[in-house]
Write a protein that holds these residues in place. Structure first.
Motif, PDB file in Angstrom:
ATOM      1  N   LEU A 178    -129.382 -25.670 -68.308  1.00  0.00           N
ATOM      2  CA  LEU A 178    -130.239 -26.523 -67.487  1.00  0.00           C
ATOM      3  C   LEU A 178    -129.716 -26.630 -66.060  1.00  0.00           C
ATOM      4  CD1 LEU A 178    -130.915 -29.421 -70.035  1.00  0.00           C
ATOM      5  CD2 LEU A 178    -132.622 -27.826 -69.130  1.00  0.00           C
ATOM      6  N   LEU A 179    -128.409 -26.660 -65.907  1.00  0.00           N
ATOM      7  CA  LEU A 179    -127.799 -26.812 -64.588  1.00  0.00           C
ATOM      8  C   LEU A 179    -127.663 -25.492 -63.842  1.00  0.00           C
ATOM      9  CD1 LEU A 179    -124.956 -29.305 -65.563  1.00  0.00           C
ATOM     10  CD2 LEU A 179    -126.747 -29.775 -63.887  1.00  0.00           C
ATOM     11  N   GLY A 180    -127.832 -24.366 -64.546  1.00  0.00           N
ATOM     12  CA  GLY A 180    -127.545 -23.080 -63.937  1.00  0.00           C
ATOM     13  C   GLY A 180    -126.072 -22.949 -63.625  1.00  0.00           C
ATOM     14  N   ALA A 181    -125.226 -23.422 -64.570  1.00  0.00           N
ATOM     15  CA  ALA A 181    -123.794 -23.512 -64.328  1.00  0.00           C
ATOM     16  C   ALA A 181    -123.020 -22.547 -65.209  1.00  0.00           C
ATOM     17  CB  ALA A 181    -123.308 -24.944 -64.585  1.00  0.00           C
ATOM     18  N   ARG A 182    -121.814 -22.228 -64.759  1.00  0.00           N
ATOM     19  CA  ARG A 182    -120.871 -21.474 -65.569  1.00  0.00           C
ATOM     20  C   ARG A 182    -120.258 -22.415 -66.602  1.00  0.00           C
ATOM     21  NH1 ARG A 182    -115.292 -20.385 -64.389  1.00  0.00           N
ATOM     22  NH2 ARG A 182    -115.588 -21.501 -62.422  1.00  0.00           N
ATOM     23  N   LEU A 183    -119.955 -21.891 -67.788  1.00  0.00           N
ATOM     24  CA  LEU A 183    -119.385 -22.707 -68.861  1.00  0.00           C
ATOM     25  C   LEU A 183    -117.954 -22.272 -69.126  1.00  0.00           C
ATOM     26  CD1 LEU A 183    -119.729 -24.872 -71.044  1.00  0.00           C
ATOM     27  CD2 LEU A 183    -120.605 -23.085 -72.570  1.00  0.00           C
ATOM     28  N   GLN A 184    -117.027 -23.221 -68.980  1.00  0.00           N
ATOM     29  CA  GLN A 184    -115.624 -22.997 -69.321  1.00  0.00           C
ATOM     30  C   GLN A 184    -115.348 -23.606 -70.682  1.00  0.00           C
ATOM     31  OE1 GLN A 184    -113.803 -24.575 -65.516  1.00  0.00           O
ATOM     32  NE2 GLN A 184    -112.382 -22.899 -65.928  1.00  0.00           N
ATOM     33  N   VAL A 185    -114.988 -22.785 -71.637  1.00  0.00           N
ATOM     34  CA  VAL A 185    -114.677 -23.246 -72.990  1.00  0.00           C
ATOM     35  C   VAL A 185    -113.167 -23.241 -73.148  1.00  0.00           C
ATOM     36  CG1 VAL A 185    -115.060 -22.871 -75.445  1.00  0.00           C
ATOM     37  CG2 VAL A 185    -116.852 -22.256 -73.797  1.00  0.00           C
ATOM     38  N   ILE A 186    -112.587 -24.420 -73.335  1.00  0.00           N
ATOM     39  CA  ILE A 186    -111.135 -24.569 -73.358  1.00  0.00           C
ATOM     40  C   ILE A 186    -110.668 -24.755 -74.794  1.00  0.00           C
ATOM     41  CG2 ILE A 186    -109.169 -25.866 -72.503  1.00  0.00           C
ATOM     42  CD1 ILE A 186    -110.864 -24.314 -70.386  1.00  0.00           C
ATOM     43  N   ALA A 187    -109.907 -23.780 -75.282  1.00  0.00           N
ATOM     44  CA  ALA A 187    -109.310 -23.854 -76.616  1.00  0.00           C
ATOM     45  C   ALA A 187    -107.802 -24.007 -76.435  1.00  0.00           C
ATOM     46  CB  ALA A 187    -109.640 -22.604 -77.419  1.00  0.00           C
ATOM     47  N   ALA A 188    -107.304 -25.211 -76.650  1.00  0.00           N
ATOM     48  CA  ALA A 188    -105.869 -25.473 -76.480  1.00  0.00           C
ATOM     49  C   ALA A 188    -105.142 -25.237 -77.797  1.00  0.00           C
ATOM     50  CB  ALA A 188    -105.643 -26.898 -75.995  1.00  0.00           C
ATOM     51  N   TYR A 189    -103.931 -24.730 -77.699  1.00  0.00           N
ATOM     52  CA  TYR A 189    -103.101 -24.547 -78.888  1.00  0.00           C
ATOM     53  C   TYR A 189    -101.745 -25.206 -78.638  1.00  0.00           C
ATOM     54  CZ  TYR A 189    -101.106 -20.713 -76.105  1.00  0.00           C
ATOM     55  OH  TYR A 189    -100.525 -19.965 -75.103  1.00  0.00           O
ATOM     56  N   PRO A 190    -101.133 -25.766 -79.678  1.00  0.00           N
ATOM     57  CA  PRO A 190     -99.868 -26.494 -79.490  1.00  0.00           C
ATOM     58  C   PRO A 190     -98.736 -25.541 -79.088  1.00  0.00           C
ATOM     59  CG  PRO A 190    -100.382 -26.269 -81.827  1.00  0.00           C
ATOM     60  CD  PRO A 190    -101.580 -25.782 -81.089  1.00  0.00           C
ATOM     61  N   TRP A 191     -98.081 -25.903 -77.980  1.00  0.00           N
ATOM     62  CA  TRP A 191     -96.939 -25.107 -77.526  1.00  0.00           C
ATOM     63  C   TRP A 191     -96.138 -25.924 -76.516  1.00  0.00           C
ATOM     64  CZ3 TRP A 191     -95.715 -20.685 -79.869  1.00  0.00           C
ATOM     65  CH2 TRP A 191     -94.622 -19.978 -79.361  1.00  0.00           C
ATOM     66  N   PRO A 192     -94.824 -25.901 -76.567  1.00  0.00           N
ATOM     67  CA  PRO A 192     -93.994 -25.144 -77.511  1.00  0.00           C
ATOM     68  C   PRO A 192     -93.962 -25.791 -78.894  1.00  0.00           C
ATOM     69  CG  PRO A 192     -92.621 -26.463 -76.076  1.00  0.00           C
ATOM     70  CD  PRO A 192     -94.024 -26.638 -75.572  1.00  0.00           C
ATOM     71  N   VAL A 193     -93.740 -24.967 -79.896  1.00  0.00           N
ATOM     72  CA  VAL A 193     -93.610 -25.430 -81.273  1.00  0.00           C
ATOM     73  C   VAL A 193     -92.130 -25.409 -81.633  1.00  0.00           C
ATOM     74  CG1 VAL A 193     -94.239 -25.005 -83.673  1.00  0.00           C
ATOM     75  CG2 VAL A 193     -95.878 -24.499 -81.846  1.00  0.00           C
ATOM     76  N   GLN A 194     -91.649 -26.520 -82.201  1.00  0.00           N
ATOM     77  CA  GLN A 194     -90.241 -26.601 -82.572  1.00  0.00           C
ATOM     78  C   GLN A 194     -90.112 -27.055 -84.019  1.00  0.00           C
ATOM     79  OE1 GLN A 194     -88.899 -29.309 -79.467  1.00  0.00           O
ATOM     80  NE2 GLN A 194     -87.906 -27.617 -78.402  1.00  0.00           N
ATOM     81  N   THR A 195     -89.067 -26.600 -84.651  1.00  0.00           N
ATOM     82  CA  THR A 195     -88.819 -26.991 -86.044  1.00  0.00           C
ATOM     83  C   THR A 195     -87.395 -27.524 -86.180  1.00  0.00           C
ATOM     84  OG1 THR A 195     -88.102 -24.745 -86.578  1.00  0.00           O
ATOM     85  CG2 THR A 195     -90.432 -25.280 -86.972  1.00  0.00           C
ATOM     86  N   TRP A 196     -87.195 -28.326 -87.222  1.00  0.00           N
ATOM     87  CA  TRP A 196     -85.860 -28.859 -87.505  1.00  0.00           C
ATOM     88  C   TRP A 196     -85.071 -27.852 -88.342  1.00  0.00           C
ATOM     89  CZ3 TRP A 196     -84.297 -33.295 -85.268  1.00  0.00           C
ATOM     90  CH2 TRP A 196     -85.282 -34.150 -84.757  1.00  0.00           C
ATOM     91  N   SER A 197     -83.844 -27.592 -87.924  1.00  0.00           N
ATOM     92  CA  SER A 197     -82.979 -26.720 -88.718  1.00  0.00           C
ATOM     93  C   SER A 197     -81.827 -27.490 -89.334  1.00  0.00           C
ATOM     94  CB  SER A 197     -82.420 -25.581 -87.862  1.00  0.00           C
ATOM     95  OG  SER A 197     -81.593 -26.101 -86.846  1.00  0.00           O
ATOM     96  N   ALA A 198     -81.445 -28.582 -88.701  1.00  0.00           N
ATOM     97  CA  ALA A 198     -80.357 -29.433 -89.195  1.00  0.00           C
ATOM     98  C   ALA A 198     -80.569 -30.805 -88.584  1.00  0.00           C
ATOM     99  CB  ALA A 198     -79.003 -28.859 -88.785  1.00  0.00           C
TER     100      ALA A 198
END
Length: 300
Positions: A178-198
């Motif tokens: 309707l607006l004659g606009a460009r569409l930005q689709v933002i897919a975010a992913y979790p980063w940085p990912v950290q894990t416990w080792s001790a």
């Protein structure tokens, strides 16, 4: 012409008049009637749980008279209906939205504290209204972001690739068309990912960020395929970005025509209506109008 109206909620404040202008433009784009609603709030001691709204009354309302004067003589004016009701705006507006294709209101009205970024009625409407709700912010919100790479009109939408919502994406594509606009689709992913080792020790996991980003983008592109076919005139670009989804959407709101987010889906252990943390953050901080779209029913 659609017979389903676009509703503009007004209370005489500058915020609501900006929302009125946005709603008028939206009604023109949709070739739809415009319904201007003023909810005359009860006194603080009123028992809103007994009577939510009084009967419509469009006579003798100075707020609606001001809107009539504001719209008088404008070119290409759609059919305009003026409605005044008595009640609690946070309860009445969602009910009125059941008979609308869009409800538009300002981020704050006359009540509340001047320092509030978002009024309680805006929160209630965004959370409870059956139709999409557009909240128009006050001008001057500062968003620290790089200028857009491409000039022109732009709609931004957030996409959760783990649980995409067809209704949210469909609304974003329709608005961009309707607006004659460009569409930005933002897919975010979790980063940085950290894990416990001790105990007390964090280590980076053996995960390749390039691979995660690539997979996120591939998933996003897959969800966009059917809508690109439905809206061939919309230039839609999927972007996979690391980190906080809300932060990316707020940053991209600078200079955007609209940011589209979904309402939090009801879950078994959280059946009440609510706004997700990303949606709340975007409503509070985005520099552009924000559309909150109800979630599509989950198929069983």
């Amino acid at each position: 012409m659609s017979a389903v109206p676009v509703i503009a909620a007004v209370d005489g404040s500058e915020d609501s008049l900006r929302a009125l202008d946005w709603a008028l433009a939206a009604a023109r784009r949709r070739v739809a009637p415009l319904r201007v609603v003023h909810v005359r709030q009860y006194a603080a001691w009123g028992q809103a749980d007994i009577l939510v709204a009084g009967p419509p009354d469009d006579s003798g309302d100075p707020v609606l008279d001001e809107v009539r004067d504001r719209l008088a003589g404008l070119p290409d004016l759609p059919t305009v209906e003026y409605v005044a009701v008595e009640g609690v705006p946070g309860a009445v507006l969602p009910e009125l939205g059941a008979d609308a294709q869009l409800l538009v209101l300002g981020s704050r009205g006359r009540g509340g504290f001047a320092s509030l970024l978002l009024g309680s009625n805006s929160v209630a409407a965004a959370r409870d209204t059956p139709c999409p709700v557009v909240v128009v912010p006050r001008p001057g919100r500062e968003v620290h972001a790089e200028p857009p790479a491409e000039p022109g009109r732009r709609v931004v939408v957030g996409l959760h690739v783990d649980s995409p919502d067809d209704g949210v994406l469909g609304f974003a594509f329709a608005e961009a068309s309707l607006l004659g606009a460009r569409l930005q689709v933002i897919a975010a992913y979790p980063w940085p990912v950290q894990t416990w080792s001790a105990p007390g020790q964090l280590v980076p996991p053996p995960i390749d960020q390039v691979a995660v980003e690539s997979e996120t983008r591939v998933l996003a592109e897959g969800f966009l395929g059917p809508l690109r076919a439905q809206y061939p005139g919309v230039d839609a670009e999927a972007e996979a970005l690391p980190g906080d989804a809300a932060g990316h959407l707020v940053a991209l709101s600078a200079g955007a025509d609209l940011v589209v987010v979904g309402r939090h889906r009801r879950r078994l252990l959280a059946p009440a209506r609510m706004l997700g943390s990303v949606t709340q953050a975007v409503l509070l901080h985005a520099a552009s109008p924000v559309a909150v779209v109800p979630s599509s029913p989950v198929e069983e």
